[in-house]
Design an enzyme around this catalytic site. Structure first.
Site: not given
Ligand code: IPM
Ligand code: MG
Length: 354
Positions: A141, A186, A219, A243, A247
């Site tokens: 970001y 990751k 994942d 983020d 959601d």
């Protein structure tokens, strides 16, 4: 001295949901004899329209002076021209950076009265209680951006210090819970994740040996959040993974409209906002769910003003209202009574005054 709360309604449904949270704070103030000084400011598209800037200087000053900031949402089609110089979302990122609120705390709890609002089966989501800690002021970001006609890049960079301080928040919060921390990365692909993982191992061995630390690839985490959400306790991760995963996790609770968040700095000063966006498709129609924002106001009382009892009263009031069957459209069920944003606020205030 009265606590100073900066109020930044923003765009879309932001002002509608903020209005209900302010009514709730007012009800709390009346009942408890406390005084909150509320000062409004501009952010996002509303600020671009009024001043040309998404994060105007006056708002910066307010945010730095206030004991806490309550924010609605930013963004909308009016300001989403890719060629625009000022973007509402950048205003929000600048606010987070200016306040130094690096630890974004997003509780995801399922509640029996809302099992039917989730697309997942009730037996899957029963008793889910996850505390997501999202790193909020670093990573992709905030890395350098580059763009020419045929190529673009966004840099993802993290320092040891940035990783360590957010992991420490996760450790401290896990101590008061079930003692299990899932660090999501990751590391099979990203160098930032490999640093993240080794910092986590060192920090937890040194400062939190009593906690159970596990690592999970992002994942796989996305999958496990749906297949076995109950097994997560504290989930800590970098900015963009957090983020996306929150959601996803909001659907366990029934709707994006339900989830609050607290973004904290080193000293517990904070920025409080629902995790949802400005929802331009329903803005101005009076049907937005104010619960995420009302619950964010409760988190504000708890984390920045030390008013635990008052925070808990708000949370109880919201749950009682949901249990009574009153629902905004996003969480409506066959048996519920559909409420507008204001009716939802009315009902919460009535519980607080009862
Ligand atoms: C959130 C939002 C923001 C983010 C947007 C509006 C910039 O999606 O708070 O989750 O990506 O952080
Ligand atoms: Mg988001």
């Amino acid at each position: 001295m009265a606590a100073l709360i900066g109020v930044l309604p923003g765009d879309g449904i932001g002002p509608e949901v903020i209005d209900q949270a302010l009514r709730v704070l007012d009800a709390i103030a009346r009942r408890s004899g406390r005084h909150f000084e509320l000062r409004q400011g501009l952010i996002g598209g509303a600020a671009i329209d009024a001043t040309g800037k998404a994060f105007p200087e006056d708002t910066r000053r307010l945010a730095l002076e206030a004991d806490a900031v309550l924010l609605g949402a930013v963004g909308g089609p009016k300001w989403s021209d890719p060629a625009a110089r000022e973007r509402p979302e950048q205003g929000l990122l600048d606010l987070r950076a200016a306040m130094g609120v690096y630890a974004n705390v997003r509780p995801v709890r399922t509640h029996p009265s809302l099992y039917d609002a989730s697309p997942l089966r009730p037996e899957r989501i029963r008793d889910v209680d996850i505390l997501v800690i999202r790193e909020l002021t670093g990573g992709i970001y905030f890395g350098a951006k580059q763009r020419d006609a045929d190529r673009a890049s966004d840099l993802c960079s993290y320092s040891r210090a940035e990783i360590e301080r957010v992991l420490r928040v996760a450790g401290v919060m896990a101590r008061g819970r079930r003692g299990r921390v899932t660090s999501v990365d990751k590391a099979n692909v990203l160098e930032t994740s490999r640093l993240w993982r080794s910092v986590a191992n060192e920090l937890f061995a040194r400062e939190f040996p009593e906690l159970q630390l596990e690592h999970m690839l992002v994942d796989a985490a996305a999958m496990h959040l749906l297949s076995r959400p109950r097994e997560f306790d504290v989930l800590v991760t970098e900015n963009m993974f957090g983020d996306i995963l929150t959601d996803e996790a909001s659907m366990l609770a029934g709707s994006m409209g339900m989830l609050p968040s607290a973004s904290l700095d080193e000293k517990g000063r904070g920025l409080y906002e629902p995790i949802h966006g400005s929802a331009p498709d329903i803005a101005g129609r009076g049907i937005a769910n104010p619960c995420g924002t009302i619950l964010s106001a409760a988190m504000l009382l708890r984390h920045s003003l030390g008013l635990e009892a008052e925070a808990a009263r708000i949370e109880n009031a919201v749950h009682e209202v949901l249990e009574s069957g009153l629902r905004t459209r996003d969480i409506a069920a066959a048996s519920s009574r559909e409420a507008t944003t204001v009716q939802m606020g009315d009902a919460v205030v009535a519980r607080l005054n009862a």
